[in-house]
Design an enzyme around this catalytic site. Structure first.
Site, PDB file in Angstrom:
ATOM      1  N   HIS A  72       0.329  -1.168  -0.546  1.00 16.12           N
ATOM      2  CA  HIS A  72       0.016  -0.047  -0.022  1.00 16.12           C
ATOM      3  C   HIS A  72       0.798   0.642  -0.622  1.00 16.12           C
ATOM      4  O   HIS A  72       2.028   1.776   0.810  1.00 16.12           O
ATOM      5  CB  HIS A  72      -0.770   0.091   1.270  1.00 16.12           C
ATOM      6  N   TYR A 200      -9.323   6.214   8.131  1.00 16.02           N
ATOM      7  CA  TYR A 200      -8.901   5.942   9.434  1.00 16.02           C
ATOM      8  C   TYR A 200      -9.563   6.864   9.040  1.00 16.02           C
ATOM      9  O   TYR A 200     -10.063   8.246   9.284  1.00 16.02           O
ATOM     10  CB  TYR A 200      -8.002   6.068   9.704  1.00 16.02           C
ATOM     11  N   PRO A 292      -4.234  -0.199  18.756  1.00 13.16           N
ATOM     12  CA  PRO A 292      -3.982  -0.724  17.375  1.00 13.16           C
ATOM     13  C   PRO A 292      -3.354   0.436  16.334  1.00 13.16           C
ATOM     14  O   PRO A 292      -3.751   0.602  14.800  1.00 13.16           O
ATOM     15  CB  PRO A 292      -5.388  -1.520  17.852  1.00 13.16           C
ATOM     16  N   LYS A 296       1.180  -0.835  14.863  1.00 11.30           N
ATOM     17  CA  LYS A 296       2.309  -0.830  15.659  1.00 11.30           C
ATOM     18  C   LYS A 296       2.837  -2.051  16.311  1.00 11.30           C
ATOM     19  O   LYS A 296       4.098  -2.060  16.270  1.00 11.30           O
ATOM     20  CB  LYS A 296       2.845   1.107  16.514  1.00 11.30           C
ATOM     21  N   TYR A 384       4.015   6.152  10.621  1.00  7.14           N
ATOM     22  CA  TYR A 384       3.457   5.194   9.278  1.00  7.14           C
ATOM     23  C   TYR A 384       4.368   4.016   9.301  1.00  7.14           C
ATOM     24  O   TYR A 384       4.278   2.260   9.409  1.00  7.14           O
ATOM     25  CB  TYR A 384       2.610   5.521   8.899  1.00  7.14           C
TER      26      TYR A 384
HETATM   27  C1  PHB Z   1      -6.358  -4.703  10.688  1.00  3.91           C
HETATM   28  O1  PHB Z   1      -6.444  -4.473   9.027  1.00  3.91           O
HETATM   29  O2  PHB Z   1      -6.577  -5.094  11.179  1.00  3.91           O
HETATM   30  C2  PHB Z   1      -5.525  -3.323  10.974  1.00  3.91           C
HETATM   31  C3  PHB Z   1      -4.957  -1.934   9.901  1.00  3.91           C
HETATM   32  C4  PHB Z   1      -4.602  -1.005  10.791  1.00  3.91           C
HETATM   33  C5  PHB Z   1      -4.564  -0.643  11.943  1.00  3.91           C
HETATM   34  C6  PHB Z   1      -5.103  -1.308  12.837  1.00  3.91           C
HETATM   35  C7  PHB Z   1      -5.260  -2.658  12.189  1.00  3.91           C
HETATM   36  O3  PHB Z   1      -4.245   0.755  12.515  1.00  3.91           O
END
Ligand code: PHB
Ligand code: APR
Length: 389
Positions: A72, A200, A292, A296, A384
C-alpha cells in the site's frame, strides 16, 4: 533438556526470534501455552512496516507475503466527508504491506518445521529460575509431568498475560500506562473492501476503520464503549454504525455481508521497563502494548526481535555482551517513539465520552492542517511506514 536460548511464547515474537537465531546456528526451544491451532485462529492487525517486510524476507519467510500481500502506497484519514490522503511513497519513498499477522505466524511455523526446531505446545505452569545467574533454567508441565529446560538465556515472548514480565521483581521495574475509555469492535467479512486503501475515519459518530486482508476479504472496526459486548452488535447494527462514520464517498462503496469473525478489543498504551533482568529479556507484547490506531503492535515486536537476535548471536557465538547490555535502552528508544505516534493517532481520531466541544475542534483542526501541510503529512507518513531500527 538443554538449549542455548529458551523462548517463552510461540506468537510472532517468539517464532521470529527462534527463526533468526536458528538460521545463525543458535539453538532454541520454544515453550507455548496454547495449541498451534489456537495460536493460528487469532485474528490480529494486518499492516507490516517496510522494515518488518525486510526482516521477514531475511528470516526466510517472505515468499508467500511477497506473493499474496498487498503493498500500500498510502492511506486515508477522514473527518466526516473530508478525506486526506497520506501518500507514503511520495513522501518517504516507502510503502507498507497489508498482510495479516495470522498469515505471518503461519509462515513462521512452517519455516520452523522445515528447519526442525523444537516448539513445545500446551505447556503449563512455566516458571523461570535463576535469571540473574549465568545458569538460568525453566520448568514447565507437559501432560502432567514436570520438565526442566537448562539454558544460557531466556527470551520472554509470552505476551501481555505471560509469566516473563512478572518474574522480574516489582521493585526492579517501572510501568507506564494509559487506558482509553473505549474499545474497537472488529469484524471480518467476505466482501470487497469499501476502499482500496486503509481509511482511518474520524466522525461525529465516533471512529471507524476500513481495512482488508485481500480484494474479497474486508476487515472493519468501529469505536464502542468498553461496556459493550459482542452480543450487543448484530451484523446489521455494525454495518449501520460503520456507514454513519465513513465519508459518503467510501460509505457508498460499502458492500455488506455476514461477519465471519467479530470481537471487541480494549485500547491501551503500556510500557514496562527495563526489558532485561539478568539473563531474561522481554520482547513484544510481554513488555509493551499500543492501541491499534497506527498498527504498531506487531511491528514493534519485530524491532525488539531485530535488536535482540543480533545481541544474542554475539553473546552466544563470540561471548560479546555489548549487544545484550544495550538491548533494553535501544529497544525502548524506538518503543517510546511508537508509543507517542499510536497515542497521537488515537487521540486525533476518536471521540472521548464526555469530551468538551474544544476537543472536537482540535481533532478537526489537526485533520485540516494535515490536508494543507505536506510537512505534517510527511511526519505522519514517516512514522506510519516505520522509523528506522
Ligand atoms: C487491520 O487490518 O486489522 C488493521 C489495520 C490498521 C490498523 C489496525 C488494524 O491501524
Ligand atoms: N507460557 C507459555 N506461553 C505463553 C504463556 C505462558 N505462561 N503466556 C502466554 N503465552 C503465549 C501465548 O499463548 C501466545 O501465543 O505467548 C504468546 C504471545 O503471543 P502474542 O500475544 O501474540 O505476543 P507477541 O508474540 O509479542 O506478538 C506481538 O503484535 O499486533 C500485536 O498484540 C499483537 O500479538 C501481537 C503482537
Amino acid at each position: 533438556m538443554k538449549t542455548q536460548v529458551a523462548i517463552i511464547g510461540g506468537g510472532p515474537s517468539g517464532l521470529l526470534l527462534s527463526q533468526l537465531l536458528n538460521r545463525a546456528g543458535v539453538e532454541t526451544v520454544v515453550l507455548e501455552r496454547s495449541s498451534r491451532e489456537h495460536v493460528l485462529e487469532r485474528i490480529r492487525a494486518g499492516v507490516l512496516e517496510w522494515g518488518t517486510v525486510e526482516m521477514l524476507r531475511e528470516a526466510g519467510v517472505g515468499d508467500r507475503m511477497d506473493a499474496e500481500g498487498m503493498p500500500h502506497e498510502g492511506c486515508v484519514l477522514s473527518d466526516d466527508d473530508m478525506m486526506v490522503r497520506i501518500n507514503f511513497k511520495e513522501l518517504t519513498g516507502r510503502s507498507v504491506m497489508v498482510y495479516g499477522q495470522t498469515e505471518v505466524t503461519a509462515d513462521l511455523y512452517k519455516a520452523q518445521d522445515a528447519m526442525g526446531t523444537t516448539i513445545v505446545h500446551s505447556v503449563e505452569d512455566v516458571v523461570i529460575h535463576d535469571a540473574t545467574t549465568d545458569a538460568p533454567y525453566v520448568e514447565y508441565t507437559l501432560d502432567g509431568t514436570r520438565h526442566r529446560l537448562d539454558c544460557s538465556y531466556v527470551a520472554g515472548c509470552d505476551g501481555f498475560h505471560g509469566v516473563s514480565r512478572k518474574t522480574i521483581p516489582e521493585q526492579k521495574r517501572r510501568e507506564f500506562e494509559r487506558v482509553y475509555p473505549f474499545g474497537w469492535l472488529g469484524i471480518l467479512s467476505r466482501t470487497p473492501p469499501a476502499h482500496h486503501e486503509i481509511v482511518y475515519a474520524n466522525s461525529s459518530n465516533g471512529f471507524a476503520l476500513v481495512s482488508m486482508r485481500n480484494a474479497q476479504l474486508s476487515r472493519y472496526y468501529v469505536q464502542v464503549p468498553l461496556t459493550d459486548k459482542v452480543e450487543d452488535w448484530s451484523d446489521d447494527r455494525f454495518w449501520e454504525r460503520l456507514k454513519s462514520c465513513l465519508p459518503t464517498e467510501v460509505a457508498q462503496s460499502m458492500v455488506t455481508g455476514p461477519s465471519i469473525e467479530k470481537s471487541i478489543a480494549p485500547l491501551r498504551s503500556y510500557v514496562n521497563e527495563p526489558l532485561r533482568w539478568g539473563r531474561l529479556f522481554l520482547v513484544g507484547d510481554a513488555t509493551h502494548i499500543v492501541p491499534p490506531t497506527g498498527a504498531k503492535g506487531l511491528n514493534l515486536a519485530v524491532s525488539d526481535v531485530y535488536y535482540l537476535h543480533h545481541a544474542l548471536i554475539d553473546a552466544v557465538k563470540k561471548s560479546d555482551e555489548t549487544g545484550i547490555d544495550a538491548y533494553s535502552d535501544r529497544a525502548l528508544a524506538r518503543i517510546w517513539k511508537a508509543m507517542r505516534f499510536s497515542w497521537q493517532m488515537t487521540t486525533m481520531l476518536h471521540r472521548f465520552d464526555g469530551e468538551d466541544s474544544f476537543a472536537e475542534q482540535m481533532r478537526k483542526a489537526t485533520l485540516l492542517h494535515l490536508s494543507q501541510s505536506e510537512t505534517a503529512r510527511r511526519d505522519l507518513a514517516e512514522n506510519y511506514i516505520g522509523l528506522p531500527f
